[in-house]
Design a protein around this motif. Structure first.
Motif, PDB file in Angstrom:
ATOM      1  N   MET A  89       0.830  -1.204   0.000  1.00 30.94           N
ATOM      2  CA  MET A  89       0.000   0.000   0.000  1.00 30.94           C
ATOM      3  C   MET A  89       0.869   1.260   0.000  1.00 30.94           C
ATOM      4  SD  MET A  89      -2.573   1.260   3.046  1.00 30.94           S
ATOM      5  CE  MET A  89      -1.166   1.572   4.149  1.00 30.94           C
ATOM      6  N   SER A  90       1.865   1.299   0.856  1.00 30.92           N
ATOM      7  CA  SER A  90       2.724   2.480   0.974  1.00 30.92           C
ATOM      8  C   SER A  90       3.561   2.682  -0.271  1.00 30.92           C
ATOM      9  CB  SER A  90       3.637   2.338   2.202  1.00 30.92           C
ATOM     10  OG  SER A  90       2.879   2.184   3.381  1.00 30.92           O
ATOM     11  N   LEU A  91       4.019   1.583  -0.876  1.00 32.58           N
ATOM     12  CA  LEU A  91       4.800   1.664  -2.110  1.00 32.58           C
ATOM     13  C   LEU A  91       3.968   2.287  -3.230  1.00 32.58           C
ATOM     14  CD1 LEU A  91       7.185   0.987  -3.982  1.00 32.58           C
ATOM     15  CD2 LEU A  91       6.265  -1.332  -4.184  1.00 32.58           C
ATOM     16  N   MET A  92       2.743   1.821  -3.409  1.00 28.47           N
ATOM     17  CA  MET A  92       1.883   2.348  -4.478  1.00 28.47           C
ATOM     18  C   MET A  92       1.577   3.829  -4.278  1.00 28.47           C
ATOM     19  SD  MET A  92      -0.804  -0.748  -5.363  1.00 28.47           S
ATOM     20  CE  MET A  92      -1.361  -0.968  -3.680  1.00 28.47           C
ATOM     21  N   MET A  93       1.312   4.249  -3.047  1.00 26.82           N
ATOM     22  CA  MET A  93       1.008   5.658  -2.789  1.00 26.82           C
ATOM     23  C   MET A  93       2.233   6.543  -2.999  1.00 26.82           C
ATOM     24  SD  MET A  93      -2.165   5.574  -2.329  1.00 26.82           S
ATOM     25  CE  MET A  93      -2.268   7.350  -2.128  1.00 26.82           C
ATOM     26  N   SER A  94       3.407   6.059  -2.618  1.00 27.96           N
ATOM     27  CA  SER A  94       4.638   6.836  -2.806  1.00 27.96           C
ATOM     28  C   SER A  94       4.920   7.048  -4.286  1.00 27.96           C
ATOM     29  CB  SER A  94       5.830   6.113  -2.160  1.00 27.96           C
ATOM     30  OG  SER A  94       5.618   5.921  -0.789  1.00 27.96           O
ATOM     31  N   LEU A  95       4.731   6.006  -5.085  1.00 30.85           N
ATOM     32  CA  LEU A  95       4.953   6.127  -6.530  1.00 30.85           C
ATOM     33  C   LEU A  95       3.944   7.083  -7.155  1.00 30.85           C
ATOM     34  CD1 LEU A  95       5.718   2.403  -7.450  1.00 30.85           C
ATOM     35  CD2 LEU A  95       7.344   4.310  -7.336  1.00 30.85           C
ATOM     36  N   ALA A  96       2.701   7.026  -6.697  1.00 29.24           N
ATOM     37  CA  ALA A  96       1.670   7.931  -7.216  1.00 29.24           C
ATOM     38  C   ALA A  96       2.035   9.377  -6.918  1.00 29.24           C
ATOM     39  CB  ALA A  96       0.319   7.586  -6.604  1.00 29.24           C
ATOM     40  N   ALA A  97       2.500   9.659  -5.699  1.00 27.22           N
ATOM     41  CA  ALA A  97       2.868  11.028  -5.315  1.00 27.22           C
ATOM     42  C   ALA A  97       4.089  11.513  -6.084  1.00 27.22           C
ATOM     43  CB  ALA A  97       3.133  11.086  -3.814  1.00 27.22           C
ATOM     44  N   PHE A  98       4.971  10.592  -6.476  1.00 28.03           N
ATOM     45  CA  PHE A  98       6.181  10.985  -7.206  1.00 28.03           C
ATOM     46  C   PHE A  98       5.888  11.274  -8.678  1.00 28.03           C
ATOM     47  CE2 PHE A  98       9.816   9.734  -9.892  1.00 28.03           C
ATOM     48  CZ  PHE A  98      10.730  10.697  -9.472  1.00 28.03           C
ATOM     49  N   PHE A  99       5.111  10.403  -9.323  1.00 26.66           N
ATOM     50  CA  PHE A  99       4.936  10.510 -10.767  1.00 26.66           C
ATOM     51  C   PHE A  99       3.850  11.493 -11.188  1.00 26.66           C
ATOM     52  CE2 PHE A  99       7.119   6.350 -10.673  1.00 26.66           C
ATOM     53  CZ  PHE A  99       8.127   6.641 -11.578  1.00 26.66           C
ATOM     54  N   LEU A 100       2.924  11.824 -10.297  1.00 28.96           N
ATOM     55  CA  LEU A 100       1.866  12.765 -10.665  1.00 28.96           C
ATOM     56  C   LEU A 100       2.423  14.191 -10.692  1.00 28.96           C
ATOM     57  CD1 LEU A 100      -1.175  12.495 -11.318  1.00 28.96           C
ATOM     58  CD2 LEU A 100      -1.632  13.259  -8.980  1.00 28.96           C
ATOM     59  N   PRO A 101       2.255  14.919 -11.786  1.00 28.43           N
ATOM     60  CA  PRO A 101       2.817  16.277 -11.878  1.00 28.43           C
ATOM     61  C   PRO A 101       2.201  17.237 -10.855  1.00 28.43           C
ATOM     62  CG  PRO A 101       2.152  15.451 -14.043  1.00 28.43           C
ATOM     63  CD  PRO A 101       1.581  14.512 -13.030  1.00 28.43           C
ATOM     64  N   ASP A 102       2.995  18.218 -10.436  1.00 29.02           N
ATOM     65  CA  ASP A 102       2.516  19.238  -9.506  1.00 29.02           C
ATOM     66  C   ASP A 102       1.285  19.968 -10.045  1.00 29.02           C
ATOM     67  OD1 ASP A 102       4.199  18.807  -7.468  1.00 29.02           O
ATOM     68  OD2 ASP A 102       5.398  20.625  -7.706  1.00 29.02           O
ATOM     69  N   ALA A 103       1.280  20.185 -11.351  1.00 23.97           N
ATOM     70  CA  ALA A 103       0.212  20.985 -11.961  1.00 23.97           C
ATOM     71  C   ALA A 103      -1.119  20.241 -12.027  1.00 23.97           C
ATOM     72  CB  ALA A 103       0.633  21.404 -13.368  1.00 23.97           C
ATOM     73  N   SER A 104      -1.076  18.937 -11.832  1.00 25.18           N
ATOM     74  CA  SER A 104      -2.311  18.164 -11.912  1.00 25.18           C
ATOM     75  C   SER A 104      -3.279  18.562 -10.808  1.00 25.18           C
ATOM     76  CB  SER A 104      -1.990  16.665 -11.799  1.00 25.18           C
ATOM     77  OG  SER A 104      -3.174  15.916 -11.651  1.00 25.18           O
ATOM     78  N   ARG A 105      -4.546  18.641 -11.173  1.00 22.58           N
ATOM     79  CA  ARG A 105      -5.562  18.985 -10.173  1.00 22.58           C
ATOM     80  C   ARG A 105      -5.719  17.881  -9.129  1.00 22.58           C
ATOM     81  NH1 ARG A 105     -10.510  21.718 -13.710  1.00 22.58           N
ATOM     82  NH2 ARG A 105      -9.314  23.518 -14.480  1.00 22.58           N
TER      83      ARG A 105
END
Length: 405
Positions: free
Chosen positions: A289-305
């Motif tokens: 669970m923590s691995l998937m959330m960390s990757l999501a926070a890293f790869f999602l651009p700052d500008a994304s809503r």
């Protein structure tokens, strides 16, 4: 009166609810740095030292806690309260060394003794639901941050920074002394001396213990890297117009809710582990669970809503998994090594916390302040740690028992 809620659960919450305020560190670390004229990385070492001495004192004083939990609760109170008062005075005197000594060393010793004291007692009272028992024991850490973070912020404004520590020391003294007076082992439990002299070398040579120690260390390191930087990461997120996404009030609310998830994870994951054939499965769930959330926070651009939502949910779930890792540990150790010397074994395992105290928030601080890299890089760093922890939980920690009697 022989009641598990009065003699075990309530004392655990009173003691852990006090010492758990160590996790509110991000609320006042910048204020300390500004007040004494030091950089945040320099001040950050006070937190690292506190966690270091938490783990070391738990390992060294495990046998003392095993013998007399009332005396250990009192000793924890003395060290923790003196550390709080000394920290306030050191801030007033603008002494970084004083903060290291009082917040780091003295308060850290109080943390270690206080953390260990209620755990075995709850497993004895909740013998058929050890996960629920340890979840209750350490839930106070998460609840403490949720309750006291806004109080600390309010006291800083109304009374002052160093005065905040002195005021809170009185409150925590009353809470912890009440816990010490109430705590008691079950009347039908009689401590039996170990047949063989306990030696940490028994554990150091055991592959299962090494695997448990490593995955516990990695989970704490990754969790601390985020927990210690929550406020800074949220403050640094801006929209296209350059305005901050989160207001000061919103950040305070998120930090408090983080603490709720931390506490909920401590109770929820440990209680769920009571239903599993092998409690170690709970760690694989936490790491995935923590691995998937960390990757999501890293790869999602700052500008994304979606970024603010994903970022907040990442904090919530990592906090839950971080807390769950603590509460699931004592029952897992009891399954693998038995109850007879569990406080001693748990104390040795907590040296992983001591090591993580030197690497967790320092890792994040080094990435953000030392390397001047964006906060997203903290997420990819901890994703690697979670991946390694998952591998260890799957292929190193096995179901075999090694009873220590």
């Amino acid at each position: 009166m022989e009641n598990k809620w009065l003699r075990a659960a309530l004392p655990a919450l009173l003691i852990h609810g006090s010492i758990g305020t160590v996790y509110a560190w991000s609320v006042f670390k910048q204020a300390i740095a500004d007040n004494i004229g030091q950089s945040v990385p320099n001040v950050e070492w006070a937190f690292s030292i506190a966690i270091l001495f938490l783990g070391l004192s738990a390992a060294v004083l495990g046998p003392f806690v095993e013998r007399d939990i009332k005396k250990s609760a009192m000793l924890s109170t003395a060290f923790f309260v003196v550390g709080m008062v000394g920290t306030g005075i050191s801030i007033q005197q603008k002494s970084l060394v004083g903060i290291y000594i009082f917040y780091g060393v003295i308060m850290g010793i109080g943390l270690g003794i206080g953390y260990l004291t209620p755990v075995k007692n709850l497993m004895l009272w909740f013998k058929d639901n050890k996960g629920l028992g340890t979840g209750l024991a350490v839930a106070g850490f998460g609840l403490s941050k949720m309750i006291f973070s806004p109080i600390m912020m309010s006291l800083q404004k109304s009374a002052g920074l160093w005065q905040m520590f002195v005021i809170l020391s009185v409150i925590f003294a009353l809470m912890m002394l009440s816990g010490a007076l109430l705590i008691r082992k079950p009347a039908n439990w009689h401590e039996k001396p170990l047949k063989n002299r306990f030696s940490p070398m028994i554990l150091i040579k055991n592959t299962n213990f090494i695997g448990i120690w490593l995955m516990f260390y990695l989970n704490i390191t990754a969790g601390l890297a985020i927990i210690s930087q929550e406020k800074d990461i949220l403050s640094g997120l801006h929209n296209d117009s350059g305005s901050a996404v989160f207001s000061v009030a919103a950040i305070a609310t998120i930090v408090s809710i983080d603490a709720f998830f931390n506490a909920a994870g401590r109770i929820g994951f440990a209680t769920f582990s009571d239903r599993l054939r092998d409690r170690n499965t709970i760690y694989r769930i936490i790491f995935a669970m923590s691995l998937m959330m960390s990757l999501a926070a890293f790869f999602l651009p700052d500008a994304s809503r979606l970024m603010p939502i994903v970022l907040v949910m990442t904090f919530f779930l990592i906090n839950a998994g971080y807390g769950g890792g603590f509460s699931a540990l004592p029952p897992l150790l009891a399954d693998r090594f038995g109850m007879q010397a569990i406080s001693k074994i748990h104390g040795v395992a907590l040296t992983a916390w001591a090591a993580a105290g030197l690497s967790g928030n320092q890792l994040a601080s080094f990435i953000v302040h030392g390397l001047k890299m964006p906060y997203q890089n903290v997420f990819i760093a901890i994703a690697v740690l979670y991946a390694i922890a998952y591998i260890i939980a799957t292929w190193v920690v096995r179901p075999q028992q090694t009873l220590i009697q």
